[in-house]
Design an enzyme around this catalytic site. Structure first.
Site, mmCIF file in Angstrom:
data_model
loop_
_atom_site.group_PDB
_atom_site.id
_atom_site.type_symbol
_atom_site.label_atom_id
_atom_site.label_comp_id
_atom_site.label_asym_id
_atom_site.label_seq_id
_atom_site.Cartn_x
_atom_site.Cartn_y
_atom_site.Cartn_z
ATOM 1 N N ASP A 287 0.867 -1.171 0.000
ATOM 2 C CA ASP A 287 0.000 0.000 0.000
ATOM 3 C C ASP A 287 0.912 1.232 0.000
ATOM 4 O O ASP A 287 2.128 1.137 0.155
ATOM 5 C CB ASP A 287 -0.973 -0.013 1.176
ATOM 6 C CG ASP A 287 -2.208 0.844 0.858
ATOM 7 O OD1 ASP A 287 -2.168 1.622 -0.118
ATOM 8 O OD2 ASP A 287 -3.201 0.759 1.589
HETATM 9 C C1 BGC Z 1 -4.929 3.292 -0.063
HETATM 10 C C2 BGC Z 1 -5.108 2.274 -1.152
HETATM 11 C C3 BGC Z 1 -4.959 2.932 -2.493
HETATM 12 C C4 BGC Z 1 -3.604 3.602 -2.551
HETATM 13 C C5 BGC Z 1 -3.325 4.263 -3.880
HETATM 14 C C6 BGC Z 1 -3.673 4.108 -0.225
HETATM 15 O O1 BGC Z 1 -3.621 5.171 0.653
HETATM 16 O O2 BGC Z 1 -4.937 2.643 1.191
HETATM 17 O O3 BGC Z 1 -6.358 1.639 -1.014
HETATM 18 O O4 BGC Z 1 -5.124 2.003 -3.513
HETATM 19 O O5 BGC Z 1 -3.539 4.579 -1.549
HETATM 20 O O6 BGC Z 1 -4.081 5.379 -4.066
#
Ligand code: BGC
Length: 746
Positions: A287
């Site tokens: 993530d």
């Molecule tokens: C989120 C993800 C997301 C990623 C990219 C993160 O902060 O937890 O779910 O896909 O950002 O935007």
């Protein structure tokens, strides 16, 4: 040395020819092609593939911040970009990637969570439809639009089970139930990936956040998770397994630690379970920044250690931490990360690029004409309206106030959402320049629906989070002059979503006071609640005659709500999460254990598992939702009272539409294992069917149950069923079921 150089040069030449599509490469399998690329790659190039950056793309020009990213792409140091969309932008960066030595194309990833151009209802709302065909179709359309805009990969579906509505990210998932969540995970993956990677309208799915992110302590985003492995396997992992089985190309790990080990550095999750037990062949992306965040967790000393722990644990791609690009080469040289770990990660990533057809044509998603066509695809808007009306839950309808007559003389349309546009879209959606003309507000939807002579009066009443009552007088005046009040209230689109945990999930601001003031006029009132999570609105629930939960419904929200208000669509949605009476009940979910001292009702508090000052029941239970018609269930009949291993049981009810409208009922099957070697929940959803009935019609609804439906993880984490008595329950919500008991023996 010279010989090695020559071999490499020849290989490189073949590889370049292959990329230009001029050789025999098609005949080789993807694995062979991956291997031939891998052989040519330097360690730095391999690490580059494991590195993903954010686009920082300004609408008007190329990358503004971090200008060196372009240079890094040119040098083969980047495998993927996120937040770069549009044919123009993706083409520009892909052209730069093709200037790199090996010309390995980039993957473009994006959070296409509930639509790209056409915004669909938030995932939690769609889950309320219990309609797998419609949900799959919604993902299909999102993929069609996103892929036309150069996107290869969506960071969806989010399949985290969520039992805590304080957690803002409940809006992104399918709610609290494992069975429903697994069905929806499969529908979404299938929808995104369409007829398979390699088709230009398919995007790679990404099951996230692996794992147990939804169980963050206290509902606080990014918080820790501590749970038994049995609970992990039984409740939180099955939707991920369903996504993997449906062919999800990728997984994303999560921000939380699980039992003390951050998910990003968690070998049990990524190596043992996902890539081991489940034999998952795709790749895992971290993530955002979660590799580097292992330092804050107190799990890694520095970025060097974080890169070592994450890559060894099976995180193949580093999203925006820069930990891999800065440390992996040194780690490999020092023997702390072995070459096979790197090769395995890169192989997985390259394989997906091949499967997407990007080596054959890196620009196959860069078709301006297709992008233009999909930009205004009216079929998609029709499907969106359909999905939206199927997601609306009728919570209350005293004296059959709904549906309203299209000939109603005067309608007062009141509340901060009455004319709202972008708030209908919800979190994780895009604001496009022409949105104000595309998004249908409630006001517009109703206006289009009613008779030409119907008079409509508007008053805002208050803002979403206002503390002022200044607009109340105008709203009351509007109400007094109307035959019916439509009061549209709820949460702003940024009140639920990532990092939007709330300790209070009451209706924000003075909105419930506005309900009281309008109710006091004595006029019939329909309350519409727009939100990304279960909210608490007890006064409203106890007083006003009609309530529709309208979530955040997307582009055609106003049309869909009007379809339901005026009876062109009879609601059939059912809640995918329990709605608490008070925050003090959270976490609250239907499939809890019985305990040694269960309370039989709310007066049963004497040394019971109860609250002395609060009910133990939710305001609205999981699976609940009304219709304009009514359904009557017969008793449950079973094909046998005692059966043996290998045999199947059929459980049936006679379902009658006992009201005056044609309608669809979502018939739910629950099972309880009465005695187990570990305690079992009071009920577990094991099946459902959407049954359409004309007014007065009766149908037999049957479920075939096998011993697979009885299995659970025992104390040794062995997945099996045990002989004994089982309650078979069928009904229209988790709290209203008919029961019969079967004895099932090995
Ligand atoms: C989120 C993800 C997301 C990623 C990219 C993160 O902060 O937890 O779910 O896909 O950002 O935007």
């Amino acid at each position: 040395m010279m010989k090695r150089f020559l071999v490499q040069a020849v290989c490189l030449l073949i590889f370049i020819c292959c990329n230009a599509g001029v050789c025999f490469s098609q005949k080789r399998t993807i694995d062979q092609r991956v291997d031939s690329v891998l052989k040519l790659m330097t360690l730095d190039e391999k690490i580059g593939q494991m590195n993903q950056y954010n686009g920082d793309w300004a609408a008007t020009g190329p990358i503004t911040k971090d200008g060196d990213k372009q240079e890094q792409i040119r040098n083969g140091k980047v495998g993927s970009m996120l937040n770069v969309t549009g044919v123009d932008h993706t083409r520009t960066l892909q052209e730069i990637a093709l200037q790199s030595r090996l010309k390995i194309p980039l993957l473009f990833g994006q959070d296409v969570i509930h639509g790209y151009r056409t915004i669909f209802p938030i995932p939690l709302a769609e889950a309320a439809s219990w309609d797998m065909v419609a949900i799959q179709q919604s993902a299909r359309i999102a993929a069609t639009e996103a892929s036309a805009a150069g996107v290869h990969w969506t960071f969806a579906p989010m399949v985290d089970i969520a039992r805590d509505p304080r957690w803002g990210r409940v809006m992104e998932g399918a709610g609290e139930d494992t069975y429903l969540g697994s069905m929806i995970a499969k529908a979404r993956v299938t929808g995104f990936q369409g007829n398979g990677l390699g088709n230009t309208d398919a995007v790679m799915a990404c099951a996230k956040h692996f794992a147990a992110y939804g169980a963050a302590v206290g509902g606080r985003d990014y918080n820790s998770v501590d749970m038994s492995l049995r609970q992990l396997y039984e409740i939180y992992l099955p939707p991920f397994k369903a996504a993997a089985d449906a062919g999800a190309a990728t997984f994303m790990n999560s921000f939380n630690d699980l039992n003390g080990v951050p998910a990003t550095g968690n070998k049990l999750l990524q190596r043992t379970i996902l890539k081991g037990q489940w034999n998952f062949k795709g790749f895992v992306v971290s993530d955002w920044g979660s590799v580097g965040e292992m330092i804050n967790h107190g799990f890694s000393k520095d970025n060097y250690e974080a890169a070592m722990q994450a890559s060894n644990a099976g995180s193949d791609m580093d999203m925006e931490s820069r930990s891999y690009i800065q440390n992996l080469a040194k780690l490999v040289k020092e023997g702390k990360v072995k070459m096979p770990v790197i090769d395995d990660a890169v192989r997985r990533i390259l394989k997906k690029k091949f499967e997407m057809g990007l080596f054959d044509d890196p620009f196959r998603f860069c078709n301006e004409q297709r992008e233009k066509q999909q930009w205004n695809n009216t079929q998609h808007l029709i499907a969106e309206r359909d999905m939206a009306k199927k997601s609306i839950v009728l919570l209350k309808n005293d004296n059959k106030l709904l549906p309203l007559s299209k000939q109603t003389k005067t309608i007062a349309c009141i509340g901060p959402f009455a004319k709202a546009k972008s708030d209908n879209l919800g979190f994780w959606s895009y604001d496009w320049p022409d949105d104000s003309t595309r998004i249908v507000s409630l006001w517009e939807g109703v206006q289009k629906k009613v008779d030409a002579n119907t008079k409509m009066i508007y008053a805002k009443g208050c803002g979403i989070a206002d503390t002022s009552h200044a607009g109340f007088a105008e709203a009351i005046e509007a109400a007094k002059n109307a035959d019916v009040i439509l009061l549209s209230i709820g949460e702003a689109r940024d009140m639920s979503g990532e990092a939007k945990s709330r300790s209070s999930i009451q209706l924000p601001g003075v909105q419930e006071e506005l309900v009281k003031a309008l109710y006091a006029t004595g006029k019939p009132i329909v309350v519409l609640i727009s939100a990304g999570r279960p909210l608490i609105f007890n006064w409203t629930a106890d007083h006003v005659p009609a309530i529709l939960y309208t979530w955040w419904l997307g582009t055609k929200a106003g049309d869909a709500i009007a379809d339901v208000l005026f009876g062109d669509h009879n609601p059939s949605a059912k809640l995918p999460m329990s709605f608490p009476i008070a925050e003090g009940q959270i976490p609250i979910y239907y499939n809890h254990y019985n305990t040694g001292r269960p309370a039989m009702n709310d007066s049963d508090k004497f040394y019971r598992s109860a609250y002395t000052d609060l009910s133990i029941y939710p305001k609205y239970p999981f699976g609940f939702g009304l219709s304009y018609t009514s359904f009557t269930y017969s008793d449950v009949s079973l094909s046998a009272g005692t059966i043996k291993a290998g045999q199947k049981l059929t459980a049936s009810v006679r379902l009658t539409n006992s009201g005056n409208y044609a309608g669809t009922e979502t018939v739910q099957l629950y099972i309880r294992d009465l005695v187990g070697s570990v305690v079992r929940p009071v009920k577990e959803l094991k099946g459902f069917q959407k049954v359409e009935l004309a007014a007065g019609e009766t149908k037999t609804v049957s479920f075939v149950i096998t011993t697979d439906d009885l299995k659970f993880y025992n104390d040794d984490l062995k997945y099996d069923w045990e002989s004994g008595d089982f309650e078979i329950m069928i009904g229209g919500s988790s709290a209203e079921v008919k029961k019969a008991t079967v004895n099932w023996n090995k």
